[in-house]
Design a protein around this motif. Structure first.
Motif, PDB file in Angstrom:
ATOM      1  N   LEU A 156       0.825  -1.208   0.000  1.00  0.00           N
ATOM      2  CA  LEU A 156       0.000   0.000   0.000  1.00  0.00           C
ATOM      3  C   LEU A 156       0.859   1.259   0.000  1.00  0.00           C
ATOM      4  N   GLN A 157       1.937   1.258   0.767  1.00  0.00           N
ATOM      5  CA  GLN A 157       2.812   2.433   0.797  1.00  0.00           C
ATOM      6  C   GLN A 157       3.461   2.666  -0.567  1.00  0.00           C
ATOM      7  N   LYS A 158       3.793   1.586  -1.267  1.00  0.00           N
ATOM      8  CA  LYS A 158       4.362   1.699  -2.611  1.00  0.00           C
ATOM      9  C   LYS A 158       3.362   2.337  -3.568  1.00  0.00           C
ATOM     10  N   ILE A 159       2.102   1.953  -3.457  1.00  0.00           N
ATOM     11  CA  ILE A 159       1.054   2.530  -4.304  1.00  0.00           C
ATOM     12  C   ILE A 159       0.906   4.018  -4.020  1.00  0.00           C
ATOM     13  N   ARG A 160       0.946   4.379  -2.724  1.00  0.00           N
ATOM     14  CA  ARG A 160       0.840   5.795  -2.353  1.00  0.00           C
ATOM     15  C   ARG A 160       2.001   6.595  -2.948  1.00  0.00           C
ATOM     16  N   ASP A 161       3.191   6.066  -2.881  1.00  0.00           N
ATOM     17  CA  ASP A 161       4.365   6.761  -3.414  1.00  0.00           C
ATOM     18  C   ASP A 161       4.289   6.919  -4.926  1.00  0.00           C
ATOM     19  N   ASN A 162       3.610   5.992  -5.600  1.00  0.00           N
ATOM     20  CA  ASN A 162       3.562   5.990  -7.064  1.00  0.00           C
ATOM     21  C   ASN A 162       2.347   6.714  -7.638  1.00  0.00           C
ATOM     22  N   SER A 163       1.537   7.355  -6.792  1.00  0.00           N
ATOM     23  CA  SER A 163       0.272   7.919  -7.264  1.00  0.00           C
ATOM     24  C   SER A 163       0.114   9.384  -6.854  1.00  0.00           C
TER      25      SER A 163
ATOM     26  N   TYR B 238      -3.124  10.797  -6.949  1.00  0.00           N
ATOM     27  CA  TYR B 238      -4.363  10.667  -6.176  1.00  0.00           C
ATOM     28  C   TYR B 238      -4.604   9.204  -5.850  1.00  0.00           C
ATOM     29  N   ILE B 239      -5.156   8.961  -4.662  1.00  0.00           N
ATOM     30  CA  ILE B 239      -5.665   7.635  -4.326  1.00  0.00           C
ATOM     31  C   ILE B 239      -7.163   7.755  -4.097  1.00  0.00           C
ATOM     32  N   MET B 240      -7.904   6.899  -4.794  1.00  0.00           N
ATOM     33  CA  MET B 240      -9.354   6.847  -4.648  1.00  0.00           C
ATOM     34  C   MET B 240      -9.733   5.444  -4.178  1.00  0.00           C
ATOM     35  N   THR B 241     -10.357   5.346  -3.023  1.00  0.00           N
ATOM     36  CA  THR B 241     -10.792   4.037  -2.525  1.00  0.00           C
ATOM     37  C   THR B 241     -12.250   3.813  -2.913  1.00  0.00           C
ATOM     38  N   ILE B 242     -12.561   2.584  -3.309  1.00  0.00           N
ATOM     39  CA  ILE B 242     -13.923   2.281  -3.751  1.00  0.00           C
ATOM     40  C   ILE B 242     -14.480   1.093  -2.970  1.00  0.00           C
ATOM     41  N   GLY B 243     -15.691   1.257  -2.475  1.00  0.00           N
ATOM     42  CA  GLY B 243     -16.374   0.154  -1.825  1.00  0.00           C
ATOM     43  C   GLY B 243     -16.189   0.088  -0.317  1.00  0.00           C
ATOM     44  N   ALA B 244     -17.079  -0.680   0.328  1.00  0.00           N
ATOM     45  CA  ALA B 244     -17.110  -0.776   1.787  1.00  0.00           C
ATOM     46  C   ALA B 244     -15.812  -1.329   2.370  1.00  0.00           C
ATOM     47  N   CYS B 245     -15.187  -2.274   1.682  1.00  0.00           N
ATOM     48  CA  CYS B 245     -13.956  -2.870   2.223  1.00  0.00           C
ATOM     49  C   CYS B 245     -12.845  -1.827   2.326  1.00  0.00           C
ATOM     50  N   ALA B 246     -12.678  -1.044   1.282  1.00  0.00           N
ATOM     51  CA  ALA B 246     -11.603  -0.052   1.265  1.00  0.00           C
ATOM     52  C   ALA B 246     -11.899   1.149   2.147  1.00  0.00           C
ATOM     53  N   THR B 247     -13.195   1.473   2.320  1.00  0.00           N
ATOM     54  CA  THR B 247     -13.546   2.682   3.070  1.00  0.00           C
ATOM     55  C   THR B 247     -13.802   2.422   4.548  1.00  0.00           C
ATOM     56  N   SER B 248     -14.224   1.185   4.903  1.00  0.00           N
ATOM     57  CA  SER B 248     -14.524   0.933   6.320  1.00  0.00           C
ATOM     58  C   SER B 248     -14.071  -0.427   6.826  1.00  0.00           C
TER      59      SER B 248
ATOM     60  N   ILE C 216      -8.279   1.614   4.026  1.00  0.00           N
ATOM     61  CA  ILE C 216      -7.027   2.127   3.460  1.00  0.00           C
ATOM     62  C   ILE C 216      -6.589   3.423   4.139  1.00  0.00           C
ATOM     63  N   LYS C 217      -7.533   4.289   4.480  1.00  0.00           N
ATOM     64  CA  LYS C 217      -7.209   5.606   5.040  1.00  0.00           C
ATOM     65  C   LYS C 217      -6.513   5.530   6.389  1.00  0.00           C
ATOM     66  N   GLU C 218      -6.569   4.388   7.065  1.00  0.00           N
ATOM     67  CA  GLU C 218      -5.881   4.266   8.346  1.00  0.00           C
ATOM     68  C   GLU C 218      -4.371   4.121   8.176  1.00  0.00           C
ATOM     69  N   HIS C 219      -3.908   3.926   6.933  1.00  0.00           N
ATOM     70  CA  HIS C 219      -2.496   3.645   6.715  1.00  0.00           C
ATOM     71  C   HIS C 219      -1.806   4.645   5.786  1.00  0.00           C
ATOM     72  N   VAL C 220      -2.544   5.181   4.816  1.00  0.00           N
ATOM     73  CA  VAL C 220      -1.965   6.175   3.909  1.00  0.00           C
ATOM     74  C   VAL C 220      -3.002   7.273   3.635  1.00  0.00           C
ATOM     75  N   LYS C 221      -2.547   8.372   3.106  1.00  0.00           N
ATOM     76  CA  LYS C 221      -3.459   9.458   2.748  1.00  0.00           C
ATOM     77  C   LYS C 221      -4.359   9.017   1.591  1.00  0.00           C
ATOM     78  N   VAL C 222      -5.657   9.196   1.775  1.00  0.00           N
ATOM     79  CA  VAL C 222      -6.643   8.903   0.728  1.00  0.00           C
ATOM     80  C   VAL C 222      -7.275  10.218   0.295  1.00  0.00           C
ATOM     81  N   ASP C 223      -7.304  10.452  -0.998  1.00  0.00           N
ATOM     82  CA  ASP C 223      -7.822  11.721  -1.509  1.00  0.00           C
ATOM     83  C   ASP C 223      -9.329  11.711  -1.713  1.00  0.00           C
TER      84      ASP C 223
END
Length: 261
Positions: free
Chosen positions: A75-82, A84-94, A129-136
Motif C-alpha cells: 500500500l505504501q508503494k502505491i501511495r508513493d507511485n500515485s 491521487y488515491i481513490m478508494t472504492i467500496g465498503a472494504c476499502a472505506t470501512s 485504506i485511510k488508516e495507513h496512507v493518505k486517501v484523496d
C-alpha cells in the motif's frame, strides 16, 4: 504512438482483501468503460488484463481492506507511485464484512478452521485504506456504482475533488416518490442513517435498506435504534443491522457495540 495517447492521464486499479465486486462494477460499465479508456491510460487492472503493479500513475483506484502483513508495504508503494488515491467500496472505506473479525479473537477462529494455522497470513483486524496512507477520495458502497466512478475520475482529471454525496437514503426515496417501507410495512430500514449513492434501490422495490453505503451525514443512530426496538426486535437483532457490511464505520460500530453490551 500519437501525441494524444502519450499525454493521457494514467490510472491503476489495485485489489486488496475483497470480493472483487467493485472491480466488476467497473468492468460491467460496458460502453462507458470504452469511453473511459479514451480519456485515460489504464496501466494496471489485473481483473481486466493490464499488469504493471508498480506503475507510476495519476490516479490509483483501490478496492479492498488491509488484512495481511504484506498489504502494508504494498500500500505504501502505491501511495508513493500515485498523485491521487481513490478508494472504492465498503472494504476499502470501512474494512468491509471482514472487519467483523475485529470484534473476535482472530487467532482462535483461524485455529478452529485451518489444520495448519501458521500458513495463514492474517492481521487481527481488517482496516480501511485511510488508516495507513493518505486517501484523496472515498467512494462508499457495496458495491459502488458506475456513475460514482465515472464522475469521480472525470473530476480528478480536472484536478478537483468531487462533491461528497452523503445525503440519507430517505432523501433519495422522497425524490423518487418511493413509499417508505418503515412507515407502511414496519420494516427495519437503515435508510435514515445510511448515505445514498445506490439510488435507494432496495426501498424502491419494497424492501428495507441494510446500510451498504455506510453512515450518512450526521446520522442519528440512537433514534433509529430506539425505533427498531419499538418494532419488537431484540437488541442483538438491531446490533446486527449496524454491525454488518460497514461494521467498522465509527457511527455504526459505536451503536452496534452499545446494543450488544
Amino acid at each position: 504512438m500519437s501525441k494524444q495517447e502519450t499525454t493521457k492521464p494514467s490510472v491503476a486499479v489495485h485489489k486488496f482483501s475483497s470480493c472483487d465486486g467493485c472491480q466488476l462494477a467497473l468492468i460491467n460499465m460496458g460502453e462507458p468503460l470504452l469511453v473511459l479508456t479514451q480519456l485515460v491510460d489504464i496501466k494496471h487492472f489485473a481483473e481486466a488484463g493490464p499488469l504493471d503493479e508498480n506503475a507510476i500513475v495519476d490516479i490509483a483506484i483501490i478496492e479492498g481492506s488491509v488484512s495481511t502483513s504484506k498489504d502494508l508495504a504494498r500500500l505504501q508503494k502505491i501511495r508513493d507511485n500515485s498523485t491521487y488515491i481513490m478508494t472504492i467500496g465498503a472494504c476499502a472505506t470501512s474494512g468491509g464484512l471482514q472487519a467483523l473479525r475485529n470484534m473476535a479473537n482472530t487467532k482462535e477462529w483461524i485455529a478452529d478452521i485451518y489444520a495448519n494455522p501458521s500458513v495463514i497470513d492474517s492481521l487481527d483486524n481488517s482496516t480501511p485504506i485511510k488508516e495507513h496512507v493518505k486517501v484523496d477520495l472515498e467512494l462508499w458502497g457495496c458495491p459502488v456504482n458506475e456513475q460514482q466512478i465515472l464522475s469521480a475520475i472525470r473530476a480528478l482529471l480536472f484536478g478537483v475533488l468531487p462533491k461528497e454525496e452523503n445525503d440519507k437514503v430517505c432523501m433519495e426515496c422522497k425524490r423518487q416518490q418511493s413509499v417508505c417501507v418503515m412507515v407502511t410495512k414496519n420494516e427495519a430500514c437503515m435508510g435514515p442513517v445510511t448515505r445514498t449513492g445506490c439510488g435507494a434501490l432496495c426501498p424502491s422495490v419494497g424492501r428495507d435498506c441494510y446500510g451498504c453505503y455506510g453512515p450518512s451525514e450526521n446520522p442519528n443512530t440512537n433514534a433509529l435504534a430506539n425505533r427498531l426496538l419499538g418494532f419488537g426486535l431484540v437488541k442483538e437483532e438491531v446490533a446486527r443491522r449496524f454491525l454488518f457490511i460497514n461494521s467498522a464505520a465509527k457511527q455504526f460500530q459505536q451503536q452496534g457495540i452499545r446494543l450488544k453490551n
